[in-house]
Write a protein that holds these residues in place. Structure first.
Motif, mmCIF file in Angstrom:
data_model
loop_
_atom_site.group_PDB
_atom_site.id
_atom_site.type_symbol
_atom_site.label_atom_id
_atom_site.label_comp_id
_atom_site.label_asym_id
_atom_site.label_seq_id
_atom_site.Cartn_x
_atom_site.Cartn_y
_atom_site.Cartn_z
ATOM 1 N N THR A 19 0.839 -1.199 0.000
ATOM 2 C CA THR A 19 0.000 0.000 0.000
ATOM 3 C C THR A 19 0.878 1.254 0.000
ATOM 4 N N HIS B 58 -0.967 -0.795 7.645
ATOM 5 C CA HIS B 58 0.330 -0.223 8.028
ATOM 6 C C HIS B 58 0.234 0.808 9.161
ATOM 7 N N MET B 59 -0.953 0.985 9.732
ATOM 8 C CA MET B 59 -1.154 2.028 10.753
ATOM 9 C C MET B 59 -0.239 1.876 11.970
ATOM 10 N N THR B 60 0.171 0.631 12.290
ATOM 11 C CA THR B 60 1.064 0.434 13.434
ATOM 12 C C THR B 60 2.353 1.238 13.265
ATOM 13 N N GLN B 61 2.726 1.508 12.016
ATOM 14 C CA GLN B 61 3.955 2.247 11.754
ATOM 15 C C GLN B 61 3.709 3.754 11.723
ATOM 16 N N ILE B 62 2.452 4.184 11.746
ATOM 17 C CA ILE B 62 2.142 5.594 11.543
ATOM 18 C C ILE B 62 1.525 6.222 12.776
#
Lengths: 193, 327
Positions: free
Chosen positions: B46, B202-206
């Motif tokens: 993504t 990918h929210m864990t990275q953001i």
């Protein structure tokens, strides 16, 4: 005064709506939005966004380029496609979010820089190796944006390592030159924003 | 013997290795062989499209072109990872339906002496292939260790069932194929209302608060339904729900324990394979107790714990700890 202004990245012959529409590959159907709000109501991260997708599309129509590109909305899109399949007008909302992210990066106008960093680092690994590299990506991301959580994450990283679920070095594809040539040509063919 | 082209994707090489291992273990049971696309590149997940638009399609189209070249009569290209599957399926679909995009992408491919003719491949997810090509009857006939009494929350996540441009799953919000598959294996399947909700990707990275809340909803939901475990078809979902569950517990001061396995691992167990051959035991939230309900004994974690301090009289040089040495 002019020397300090940012480089002009807009296509002056187009309004913002038309620019976004043309920059989105495929048929975005952006102009079909009827402002019903189904998108925002379906969004799992909607409550954390500056603007719901519906608001953002109204702002695009109102030519509010800077406000749109500074909004955190595209960066909080998790690509779940709920909005896109529920939209009664079949607007390709998720695709438009990707377009807005890339335009914000090109114009250097994004506020939430951790998300843009992640995407750009990811692109870096893909273009230099042909593959993604989870270890490198995660470490860089945590060092730059969440250094305080590094200790907790380090234990998770060790877990990943002992379970053999992570590689410490990236893998390179054989014909990287071919991939790079394709991507370089594709960048030349990108619609200007 | 049915022969499929297979796009493994980056996750399945490592973080989702158990998914790949279990697939390779059960393939022969169903007379399926999977041939890797040679020299495939990352699908861009993504992230790539967030930076470059047309190149993100060209990136995926290289894989389509390589797969079509290698075809050997197999028209079906399969993938297991949701993001890989969607990127391949979406690029194929968009190139087929949009002449302008097809032209531009093929012009980029020409720089690498490749060409892809839209429509020459059919992109399908592993679950779709299992349920619709092999069929539930044939799967049921292979079961030697029914998953009786195992309560499972089937979790599809997003990108396999949405946007589902070629309508393989028939419902974007309430698919049933994995429910039926798990039932055919003998499991007690929960009508899980969150089955197509998002794990956060990918929210864990953001943004951790956003990501953790999305993970919490799912684990809480499965717990409320008294599930013994969740079953998924996506490496990202598995990683988020499994590897971050400990941190989610810390963040919300909760004590969830919800193992998350791949549907291919459950198929392998039902077909009588040993847990080691299916990569079971590599999950962070142990499935040991849950699997004891069907008489499967997952070996206790064998990794030797690192001693916290070096002995005072240890004459050797201090060396970095390498987990591999203890396995």
């Amino acid at each position: 005064m002019l020397t300090n202004s940012p480089p002009v990245l807009t296509n002056p012959s187009l309004n913002f709506l038309e620019t976004v529409k043309q920059a989105t590959p495929g048929d975005s159907r952006l102009t079909m939005c009827i402002q019903c709000g189904t998108c925002g109501g379906s969004c799992p991260s909607g409550q954390d966004m500056d603007h719901t997708p519906r608001q953002l599309f109204a702002m695009i129509r109102a030519d509010m380029r800077d406000e749109v590109l500074r909004s955190n909305t595209p960066w909080y899109c998790v690509s779940c496609y709920f909005c896109m399949v529920r939209c009664p007008q079949e607007v390709h909302i998720t695709d438009i979010m990707y377009t807005l992210k890339s335009m914000a990066i090109a114009a250097d106008m994004y506020e939430t820089n951790s998300a843009a960093d992640l995407s750009q680092n990811f692109v870096g690994y893909v273009e230099n190796y042909g593959r993604s590299f989870e270890f490198g990506l995660a470490t860089r991301q945590y060092l730059r944006h969440q250094p305080l959580s590094l200790m907790r994450r380090a234990s998770m990283g060790l877990g990943m390592l002992s379970k053999k679920r992570i590689d410490l070095t990236p893998t390179r594809i054989d014909n990287l030159g071919q991939l790079q040539a394709i991507l370089a040509r594709a960048k030349e063919l990108e619609a200007p924003t | 013997m049915t022969h499929y082209l297979f796009y493994p994707g980056c996750s399945m090489q490592r973080s989702a290795r158990p998914y790949l291992d279990s697939l390779m273990t059960i393939g022969p049971d169903m007379d399926m062989t999977f041939e890797d696309v040679q020299d495939w590149n990352c699908c861009g997940a993504t992230e790539y499209a967030a930076v470059h638009r047309i190149p993100s399609y060209a990136l995926v189209a290289r894989n389509l072109a390589l797969a079509a070249q290698q075809m050997n009569g197999a028209r079906t290209l399969t993938a297991g990872c949701s993001a890989c599957y969607l990127n391949l399926a979406k690029t194929e679909n968009y190139m087929r339906r949009n002449a302008e995009l097809n032209l531009v992408v093929n012009e980029a491919l020409a720089a690498g002496n490749l060409h892809y003719e839209p429509g020459s491949l059919q992109v399908r997810h592993l679950l779709d292939v299992m349920v619709n090509d092999v069929g539930l009857e044939a799967i049921r006939a292979r079961v030697t260790r029914p998953l009786t009494n195992l309560r499972i929350a089937p979790y599809y996540g997003c990108m396999v069932v949405r946007p589902d441009l070629d309508d393989h799953f028939r419902s974007e919000e309430y698919p049933m194929s994995m429910d039926r598959l798990l039932k055919a294996l003998g499991a007690e399947v929960i009508d899980f209302p969150l089955k197509t909700h998002c794990c956060g990707g990918h929210m864990t990275q953001i943004s951790q608060p956003v990501a953790f809340e999305m993970i919490r909803r799912l684990v809480y939901g499965a717990t409320q339904y008294k599930a013994d475990l969740m079953v998924t078809l996506c490496p990202m979902c598995q990683l988020n729900l499994d590897a971050y569950q400990g941190e989610v517990n810390q963040h919300f001061k909760m004590n969830y324990h919800m193992p998350v396995l791949y549907f291919t691992q459950l198929m392998g167990l039902a077909f009588g394979h040993e847990p080691e051959a299916l990569g079971i035991g590599k999950e962070f939230v142990s499935a040991r107790d849950a699997l004891a309900r069907i008489g499967v004994d997952v070996p206790e974690e064998t990794a030797v714990k690192r001693p916290l301090h070096r002995a005072k009289d240890d004459p050797s040089l201090p060396m970095p700890y390498m987990p591999e040495e203890n396995q």
